[in-house]
Design an enzyme around this catalytic site. Structure first.
Site, PDB file in Angstrom:
ATOM      1  N   GLU A  70       7.185 -22.092   7.582  1.00  0.00           N
ATOM      2  CA  GLU A  70       7.427 -21.273   8.763  1.00  0.00           C
ATOM      3  C   GLU A  70       8.327 -21.963   9.787  1.00  0.00           C
ATOM      4  O   GLU A  70       8.806 -21.340  10.726  1.00  0.00           O
ATOM      5  CB  GLU A  70       6.110 -20.875   9.425  1.00  0.00           C
ATOM      6  CG  GLU A  70       5.363 -21.993  10.104  1.00  0.00           C
ATOM      7  CD  GLU A  70       4.052 -21.495  10.720  1.00  0.00           C
ATOM      8  OE1 GLU A  70       3.935 -21.610  11.956  1.00  0.00           O
ATOM      9  OE2 GLU A  70       3.179 -21.008   9.979  1.00  0.00           O
TER      10      GLU A  70
ATOM     11  N   GLU B 164       0.812  -1.215   0.000  1.00  0.00           N
ATOM     12  CA  GLU B 164       0.000   0.000   0.000  1.00  0.00           C
ATOM     13  C   GLU B 164       0.849   1.270   0.000  1.00  0.00           C
ATOM     14  O   GLU B 164       0.354   2.356  -0.296  1.00  0.00           O
ATOM     15  CB  GLU B 164      -0.912   0.013   1.232  1.00  0.00           C
ATOM     16  CG  GLU B 164      -1.980  -1.066   1.267  1.00  0.00           C
ATOM     17  CD  GLU B 164      -3.124  -0.795   0.306  1.00  0.00           C
ATOM     18  OE1 GLU B 164      -3.099   0.238  -0.388  1.00  0.00           O
ATOM     19  OE2 GLU B 164      -4.042  -1.630   0.234  1.00  0.00           O
TER      20      GLU B 164
END
Length: 304
Positions: free
Chosen positions: A123, A92
């Protein structure tokens, strides 16, 4: 980074984010409206948890802004929901603040495909976290924000270890105070959101807290580095009809001219909002306005 070992981890079930919430034990038995009221009550606790961390968030913003002045960059890294929220916030920044896509970057365990399809196994590897950060050419003047609701994700811990070896600033965003990540970083940010509505589903309260903190981090850094003027997004790129209209309104608000005048100024300024404002406020030509902005590294308040 081969052979890296994750630090000893607490039992997952003992973590605050994994505890069972007594307020929602009978969630499936409630009428829909009552169920939503319970969820909303839990969500209302998130803002207070974030507020308690404001001093640490402020410290992180000031430190990151100082590193931007040395050509440093901001990196987010995480797995699953945490990684996705980091990538979202980074993505953004270019359209909102007209900055390079390299300035704020988001890395997620499993790569970009993990934004849509879960890659849970990724992960568990601290080596992979370190490799991904190294591949992005992370350097000493950069800042790493490791994001993990549980505060224990090996992928994130591996990236933090790599960043610290380089002497870079490390920030940990978790929802478990005293976690492995909180202890490993220079600046821990730990909104304690408590047990989730659905046990262990940290996309809920922990995810909301993470989004709130990331909003503050990126917005605060951009404000501190001159990407705004008051509360106006003066770095906006007028690349579509909505953004052209927003640019006109920003110019009008900053100069006092009407919308027709703002449209004319934007065109004369080569579609640059800050140049248009300087032209109008200081009665300068486009060339003079651009030179004045360049002399203060594009910070509008200084140019005026």
């Amino acid at each position: 980074m081969e052979g890296m070992q994750a630090p000893d981890q607490p039992i997952l079930g003992a973590l605050l984010t994994e505890a069972r919430n007594p307020a929602t034990e009978h969630l499936d038995e409630l009428p829909t409206l009552a169920m939503l009221e319970v969820i909303n009550d839990e969500d209302a606790k998130v803002a207070g948890a974030v507020r308690a961390e404001l001093p640490q968030i402020a410290r992180a913003i000031d430190e990151v802004a100082a590193r931007f002045g040395r050509s440093g960059r901001l990196f987010y890294i995480g797995a699953g929901t945490s990684g996705r929220l980091g990538v979202l916030d980074a993505s953004e920044c270019p359209p909102t603040f007209s900055v390079s896509a390299d300035l704020v970057q988001g890395l997620i365990a499993g790569g970009d495909s993990a934004l849509r399809l879960s890659s849970e196994h990724s992960e568990d590897s601290p080596e992979e976290g370190a490799r991904d950060l190294a591949a992005a050419k992370f350097a000493q003047d950069d800042t790493l924000v490791g994001i993990a609701a549980s505060g224990r994700t090996p992928y994130v811990l591996g990236a933090i270890a790599h960043a610290k070896k380089l002497g870079a600033l490390t920030v940990g965003l978790t929802c478990v105070p005293g976690s492995a990540i909180s202890q490993a970083v220079d600046i821990p940010i730990t909104p304690a959101t408590g047990p989730e509505v659905l046990t262990g589903s940290t996309r809920l309260k922990a995810g909301t807290a993470t989004k709130l903190v990331l909003n503050m981090l990126s917005t605060g850094v951009m404000v501190r580095t001159g990407a705004t003027f008051g509360n106006l997004m003066v770095n906006v790129r007028p690349t579509n009809a909505k953004l052209v209209d927003r640019a006109h309104r920003i110019i009008a608000a900053a100069t006092g001219c009407d919308m027709e005048g703002a449209a004319r100024l934007l065109e004369e300024a080569g579609e640059d909002v800050k140049t248009a404002i300087v032209m109008q406020r200081l009665s300068l030509s486009r060339e003079a306005a651009e030179a004045r902005l360049a002399a203060v590294h594009g910070v509008l308040a200084k140019a005026l």
